[in-house]
Scaffold this motif. Structure first.
Motif, PDB file in Angstrom:
ATOM      1  N   LEU A  40      -5.237 -11.846  -3.035  1.00 33.71           N
ATOM      2  CA  LEU A  40      -4.972 -10.822  -4.035  1.00 33.71           C
ATOM      3  C   LEU A  40      -3.474 -10.710  -4.304  1.00 33.71           C
ATOM      4  N   ARG A  41      -2.668 -10.766  -3.246  1.00 33.54           N
ATOM      5  CA  ARG A  41      -1.207 -10.708  -3.412  1.00 33.54           C
ATOM      6  C   ARG A  41      -0.727 -11.872  -4.284  1.00 33.54           C
ATOM      7  N   SER A  42      -1.221 -13.064  -4.018  1.00 33.43           N
ATOM      8  CA  SER A  42      -0.798 -14.246  -4.764  1.00 33.43           C
ATOM      9  C   SER A  42      -1.143 -14.112  -6.256  1.00 33.43           C
ATOM     10  N   HIS A  43      -2.339 -13.629  -6.545  1.00 33.68           N
ATOM     11  CA  HIS A  43      -2.758 -13.520  -7.942  1.00 33.68           C
ATOM     12  C   HIS A  43      -2.028 -12.389  -8.666  1.00 33.68           C
ATOM     13  N   LEU A  44      -1.792 -11.272  -7.988  1.00 31.15           N
ATOM     14  CA  LEU A  44      -1.043 -10.192  -8.626  1.00 31.15           C
ATOM     15  C   LEU A  44       0.385 -10.631  -8.937  1.00 31.15           C
ATOM     16  N   ALA A  45       0.988 -11.369  -8.023  1.00 34.12           N
ATOM     17  CA  ALA A  45       2.371 -11.809  -8.226  1.00 34.12           C
ATOM     18  C   ALA A  45       2.515 -12.711  -9.439  1.00 34.12           C
ATOM     19  N   ALA A  46       1.423 -13.415  -9.811  1.00 36.37           N
ATOM     20  CA  ALA A  46       1.483 -14.354 -10.937  1.00 36.37           C
ATOM     21  C   ALA A  46       1.306 -13.675 -12.290  1.00 36.37           C
ATOM     22  N   LEU A  47       0.985 -12.380 -12.295  1.00 33.64           N
ATOM     23  CA  LEU A  47       0.762 -11.680 -13.558  1.00 33.64           C
ATOM     24  C   LEU A  47       2.080 -11.239 -14.182  1.00 33.64           C
ATOM     25  N   PRO A  48       2.184 -11.296 -15.503  1.00 36.53           N
ATOM     26  CA  PRO A  48       3.470 -11.064 -16.177  1.00 36.53           C
ATOM     27  C   PRO A  48       4.096  -9.709 -15.879  1.00 36.53           C
ATOM     28  N   ALA A  49       3.290  -8.646 -15.753  1.00 33.16           N
ATOM     29  CA  ALA A  49       3.863  -7.313 -15.589  1.00 33.16           C
ATOM     30  C   ALA A  49       4.231  -6.991 -14.144  1.00 33.16           C
ATOM     31  N   SER A  50       3.873  -7.865 -13.207  1.00 28.50           N
ATOM     32  CA  SER A  50       4.205  -7.615 -11.806  1.00 28.50           C
ATOM     33  C   SER A  50       5.696  -7.843 -11.573  1.00 28.50           C
ATOM     34  N   THR A  51       6.273  -6.957 -10.767  1.00 29.41           N
ATOM     35  CA  THR A  51       7.723  -7.041 -10.502  1.00 29.41           C
ATOM     36  C   THR A  51       8.037  -7.313  -9.048  1.00 29.41           C
ATOM     37  N   GLY A  52       7.028  -7.240  -8.186  1.00 34.11           N
ATOM     38  CA  GLY A  52       7.279  -7.342  -6.756  1.00 34.11           C
ATOM     39  C   GLY A  52       7.420  -5.993  -6.098  1.00 34.11           C
ATOM     40  N   SER A  53       7.700  -4.966  -6.919  1.00 35.00           N
ATOM     41  CA  SER A  53       7.869  -3.619  -6.370  1.00 35.00           C
ATOM     42  C   SER A  53       7.008  -2.600  -7.113  1.00 35.00           C
ATOM     43  N   SER A  54       6.039  -3.073  -7.889  1.00 34.08           N
ATOM     44  CA  SER A  54       5.146  -2.151  -8.595  1.00 34.08           C
ATOM     45  C   SER A  54       4.276  -1.401  -7.600  1.00 34.08           C
ATOM     46  N   ARG A  55       3.675  -0.302  -8.037  1.00 27.32           N
ATOM     47  CA  ARG A  55       2.860   0.505  -7.133  1.00 27.32           C
ATOM     48  C   ARG A  55       1.701  -0.305  -6.569  1.00 27.32           C
ATOM     49  N   ALA A  56       1.078  -1.129  -7.403  1.00 25.10           N
ATOM     50  CA  ALA A  56      -0.034  -1.941  -6.918  1.00 25.10           C
ATOM     51  C   ALA A  56       0.419  -2.842  -5.782  1.00 25.10           C
ATOM     52  N   GLU A  57       1.575  -3.471  -5.941  1.00 26.14           N
ATOM     53  CA  GLU A  57       2.067  -4.377  -4.892  1.00 26.14           C
ATOM     54  C   GLU A  57       2.515  -3.615  -3.658  1.00 26.14           C
ATOM     55  N   ARG A  58       3.034  -2.396  -3.846  1.00 25.75           N
ATOM     56  CA  ARG A  58       3.431  -1.585  -2.674  1.00 25.75           C
ATOM     57  C   ARG A  58       2.199  -1.170  -1.873  1.00 25.75           C
ATOM     58  N   LEU A  59       1.141  -0.755  -2.584  1.00 23.00           N
ATOM     59  CA  LEU A  59      -0.094  -0.381  -1.883  1.00 23.00           C
ATOM     60  C   LEU A  59      -0.668  -1.571  -1.116  1.00 23.00           C
ATOM     61  N   LEU A  60      -0.570  -2.744  -1.702  1.00 22.72           N
ATOM     62  CA  LEU A  60      -1.063  -3.941  -1.017  1.00 22.72           C
ATOM     63  C   LEU A  60      -0.218  -4.249   0.207  1.00 22.72           C
ATOM     64  N   ASP A  61       1.092  -4.084   0.114  1.00 26.22           N
ATOM     65  CA  ASP A  61       1.983  -4.244   1.273  1.00 26.22           C
ATOM     66  C   ASP A  61       1.550  -3.337   2.418  1.00 26.22           C
ATOM     67  N   GLN A  62       1.319  -2.095   2.069  1.00 28.00           N
ATOM     68  CA  GLN A  62       0.955  -1.094   3.071  1.00 28.00           C
ATOM     69  C   GLN A  62      -0.345  -1.465   3.769  1.00 28.00           C
ATOM     70  N   LEU A  63      -1.320  -1.934   2.983  1.00 30.50           N
ATOM     71  CA  LEU A  63      -2.615  -2.286   3.552  1.00 30.50           C
ATOM     72  C   LEU A  63      -2.510  -3.521   4.441  1.00 30.50           C
ATOM     73  N   GLU A  64      -1.754  -4.518   4.017  1.00 30.75           N
ATOM     74  CA  GLU A  64      -1.592  -5.726   4.831  1.00 30.75           C
ATOM     75  C   GLU A  64      -0.850  -5.421   6.128  1.00 30.75           C
ATOM     76  N   THR A  65       0.148  -4.551   6.069  1.00 31.15           N
ATOM     77  CA  THR A  65       0.896  -4.165   7.276  1.00 31.15           C
ATOM     78  C   THR A  65      -0.023  -3.466   8.264  1.00 31.15           C
ATOM     79  N   TRP A  66      -0.840  -2.545   7.745  1.00 26.15           N
ATOM     80  CA  TRP A  66      -1.775  -1.839   8.619  1.00 26.15           C
ATOM     81  C   TRP A  66      -2.760  -2.810   9.247  1.00 26.15           C
ATOM     82  N   LEU A  67      -3.290  -3.748   8.453  1.00 24.13           N
ATOM     83  CA  LEU A  67      -4.292  -4.684   8.956  1.00 24.13           C
ATOM     84  C   LEU A  67      -3.705  -5.585  10.041  1.00 24.13           C
TER      85      LEU A  67
END
Length: 835
Positions: A747-774
């Motif tokens: 999911l991280r890889s595919h989100l990063a490839a989308l034009p509006a993704s910046t690396g620090s968007s809320r969606a990517e931050r939430l994914l960071d948080q979930l991966e860290t917890w896991l």
């Protein structure tokens, strides 16, 4: 016996039920011999037996279902497209008169359109009564008499036209109606040819008849050439009312064949006088892609809620103004609908001489505009007598005859005569139509011809779309149209100058609406697959010997049934009836059938982006559903579920061949996010409460089967199957494609490839948080039993599901939001304005 021999014999014997001396037969001449167009096909055509035609008809139905070809009459549900196995055949000589007539008619209609919205000489000189034009709903006042400051008027507003033709008893062609508002049928005609070429390859000699491919290339070139001169690399789109449109397949086929995006009104916005494609995140970002040409399939009145029909959500606010300024080219122009007015037909011969200086080549069917007192005086006695050969129609709705008693019709005509036209009903020519009962019936036929403005002239499609009349089908029954070449060396479609046109690369951006449909395509595909796997695993456990008596197996079955109930509720106490419900009831939220229906809805919205192989998934699923409905046997449930799963798995192969653009990444993002949600819910439902050791083992085995990880588990873990090992494999193993860890990484890889993704968007931050917890989870600790339950596992997985749903919302806000939804003027007036 040969079907055509039987047909020819029947037609030449007037005593038989369907033989008609009042109709021209398209296959059999008056002396009982084959007409010239069929003589060259005689040896093969006459050899077609009833068994052969029956086989071909079945293959046609299957091919059309595989391609997802459908049609809906206004107000009805989508119906499968119907194609008769017997083609409609014309020779070169017979076609030439039609071709010249179609070209002239397109030129005439174009000239009339320019005049009606410009100098209006035909109204000034009373060649057409003004009331017949301005009283028609297709006359768009917003498009009339452009100011000189807005640039020179467009002299060729009509780029694509169509006409419905019928042949009378003498064999002469007449125009029944003109289709210029948003002509449909080119896609259906091309699909008919593709299918017939597969099922009748011996009969269809492609060297002897005109292929259609060059015509689509010419249409593409014409659309590119229609862009403003200052735009060297124009952006062209096909504007659709959406996947619920009656001709949605035709629109998507056309967009796909031309290589232009299929868009809806919500995908576009007018800003600074121009039309733009909305990018992801609009309006926070400036629209990046200006649209230069719009091939519209939306009727004019719905195209602009500001100037035309208030409250329309199919169009684009400000589109009429952008077109007036010449900032966008609409094909056909917004006012073209007035040409579909049957009130114009009686006056076209005089208009043709006035505008073109020629006599009209293709006469219209005899028509009377009842706003004319002389015409009314001639027609009303026939209306009062209930003349069956006369159709009275509203000029604003000419596609259907009015079903009123004669006295009611006379009364309505008397109150508003200018709104009505009367047409003579032609004894249309007949052709053999396969009825499936072992013989061909003679039914009336109409032919839709097409013409495009290519270069400096109008070029008709050599071919068209033939439609059977009076068959009573929910969807029209059609025929492939074959026009034989005079010489096999003749250029297809008479086009030799298309291939030399320059080509440029174009990488169209995805609209937020298209990205949303792609995302939900991935989610519904995964949701369907996971539920089907769980149904199969539950049924397999239930089918074990002694399942109804052994306590451990009963416990395992109840755990799995509870997991199914958590996903879709519980409708039936009998497990077999419950499985059938999950597979067949599309109205049941959470069922496999419901997810499949939603999957199809999402994919219909981006049909132009998808391979034709995609729709075989649904035809295979439908066949499995039909087999299940028709069989009461319990084994059929597992068999049908397995076939449905196989069809869903084939979707992987289709999407694997897609170009790696934003659409593909969004499908995969939706797939992996849904996989994480379904897996977490499944683990929580099955592992939260441990049973006996043996029952727990059965549940774990079924869980591994459902998660497609049973082989991996056996290779990696020796000895007894333990909950901790299963949780580690399904939650934490980064190399297991079915695990939560793998899903989040993908999911991280595919989100990063989308034009509006910046690396620090809320969606990517939430994914960071979930991966860290896991990464900090310990599977053994997570599966510890406390008080007969696994509270840590339940709490953790509930939190995972909640975070993944939050992540889904964040993806939507970032990639799908496109400003506030459109509102009608009435809705706007209800908004309270505060200082």
């Amino acid at each position: 016996m040969s079907v055509l021999r039987d047909y020819a014999t029947a037609v030449s014997q007037p005593t038989l039920p369907f033989a008609s001396t009042a109709r021209y037969d398209e296959v059999v001449d008056a002396d009982g011999t084959l007409r010239p167009a069929w003589r060259s096909l005689a040896s093969l055509a006459l050899g077609l037996t009833r068994e052969e035609i029956t086989r071909v008809d079945g293959e046609i139905v299957r091919f059309l279902a595989d391609d997802g070809v459908s049609y809906a009459r206004a107000g009805d549900d989508l119906q499968p497209w119907r194609l008769d196995p017997m083609p409609f055949v014309l020779d070169a000589a017979g076609w030439s008169r039609i071709e010249v007539g179609l070209a002239q008619r397109a030129e005439l209609l174009n000239a009339l359109l320019v005049d009606l919205y410009g100098e209006q000489t035909v109204l000034r000189d009373r060649l057409i009564p003004a009331a017949a034009v301005v009283g028609h709903s297709g006359f768009v006042r917003a498009a009339a008499r452009r100011a000189s400051t807005e640039g020179a008027p467009d002299r060729t507003p009509l780029l694509l036209s169509a006409a419905d033709l019928g042949r009378d008893a003498a064999g002469e062609w007449h125009v029944l109606a003109d289709r210029v508002q948003a002509p449909s049928g080119l896609g259906y005609a091309a699909e008919n040819r593709r299918v017939i070429s597969q099922v009748l390859p011996d009969l269809l000699d492609e060297d002897a008849l005109h292929r259609m491919d060059p015509y689509f290339a010419a249409l593409r070139a014409a659309l590119i050439a229609a862009a403003p001169e200052e735009r060297p690399h124009p952006r062209i789109v096909v504007l659709s009312p959406g996947p619920l449109s009656e001709t949605a397949f035709d629109q998507a086929f056309l967009a796909n064949a031309l290589g232009f995006p299929l868009v809806q009104g919500s995908d576009l916005v007018v800003r600074d006088g121009s039309v733009w494609m909305k990018p992801a995140g609009w309006p926070a970002k400036t629209p990046a892609e200006r649209v230069d040409v719009i091939l519209r399939r939306v009727d004019a009145e719905w195209c602009d809620p500001l100037e035309l029909r208030a409250g329309s959500r199919l169009g684009v606010a400000g589109l009429a103004e952008a077109a007036r300024r010449g900032r966008v080219r609409l094909v056909n122009g917004l006012g073209a609908g007035v040409l579909e007015n049957p009130a114009l037909l009686p006056y076209l011969p005089a208009v043709c001489e006035h505008l073109l200086g020629e006599q009209l080549r293709l006469p219209s069917v005899p028509t009377w505009w009842l706003g004319d007192p002389d015409a009314r005086r001639d027609v009303l006695p026939r209306v009062q007598a209930g003349d069956p050969d006369l159709d009275v129609r509203l000029i604003d709705d000419p596609r259907r005859a009015l079903a009123l008693r004669p006295e009611e019709l006379v009364e309505r005509i008397a109150s508003e005569p200018h709104r009505f036209a009367a047409q003579q009903r032609l004894p249309l020519s007949q052709a053999p139509v396969w009825g499936g009962g072992g013989a061909a019936s003679a039914l009336p036929i109409t032919l839709r011809g097409f013409a495009i403005r290519f270069g400096s002239t109008y070029r008709p499609l050599v071919g068209g779309l033939a439609t059977v009349q009076g068959a009573g089908d929910a969807a029209p029954r059609t025929k492939d149209v074959w026009v034989l070449k005079a010489d096999e060396g003749d250029a297809d479609q008479g086009l030799t100058d298309v291939a030399s046109l320059p080509t440029t690369r174009s990488d169209p951006a995805f609209s937020p609406r298209a990205l949303s449909d792609m995302f939900w395509t991935g989610r519904y595909a995964e949701r369907t697959e996971d539920l089907l796997r769980l149904v199969l695993a539950t049924q397999a456990t239930l089918d074990q010997p002694g399942a109804h008596s052994a306590a451990r197996t009963r416990d395992a079955v109840q755990v799995l049934l509870s997991a199914l109930a958590s996903l879709a509720g519980r409708r039936e106490e009998d497990p077999e009836l419950e499985f059938r419900s999950l597979l067949l009831q599309a109205a049941r939220p959470g069922s496999a059938a419901h997810s499949i229906a939603r999957l199809r809805d999402a994919m219909e919205g981006v049909r132009d982006q998808l391979s034709g192989d995609t729709w075989r998934v649904f035809s295979n699923i439908e066949r499995a559903m039909r087999a299940l409905r028709s069989s009461p046997h319990p084994h059929r449930t597992a068999e049908s579920a397995g076939r449905m799963l196989a069809a869903m798995l084939s979707l992987y192969g289709v999407t694997a061949n897609m170009i790696r653009d934003a659409g593909w990444h969004m499908i995969e993002a939706g797939r992996y996010l849904e996989r994480g949600i379904q897996l977490s819910r499944l683990l929580a439902d099955t592992l939260a409460t441990p049973r006996s050791v043996r029952a727990d083992r059965d549940v774990l085995e079924s869980l591994l089967v459902t998660a497609e990880s049973v082989v991996t588990h056996r290779r990696r873990y020796r000895g007894t199957t333990r909950a901790a090992d299963v949780a580690e494999l399904l939650l934490l193993d980064p190399d297991n494609p079915r695990s939560l860890a793998f899903s989040l990484a993908a999911l991280r890889s595919h989100l990063a490839a989308l034009p509006a993704s910046t690396g620090s968007s809320r969606a990517e931050r939430l994914l960071d948080q979930l991966e860290t917890w896991l990464a900090e989870i310990d599977a053994a600790e997570l599966t510890l039993v406390d008080g007969g339950h696994r509270p840590r596992l339940t709490e953790a997985l509930t939190e995972v599901v909640a975070q993944l749903e939050q992540l889904s919302d964040a993806i939507g806000h970032l990639h799908f939001e496109a400003g506030p939804p459109p509102m009608s003027l009435d809705e706007i007036s209800l908004i309270e304005v505060r200082p």
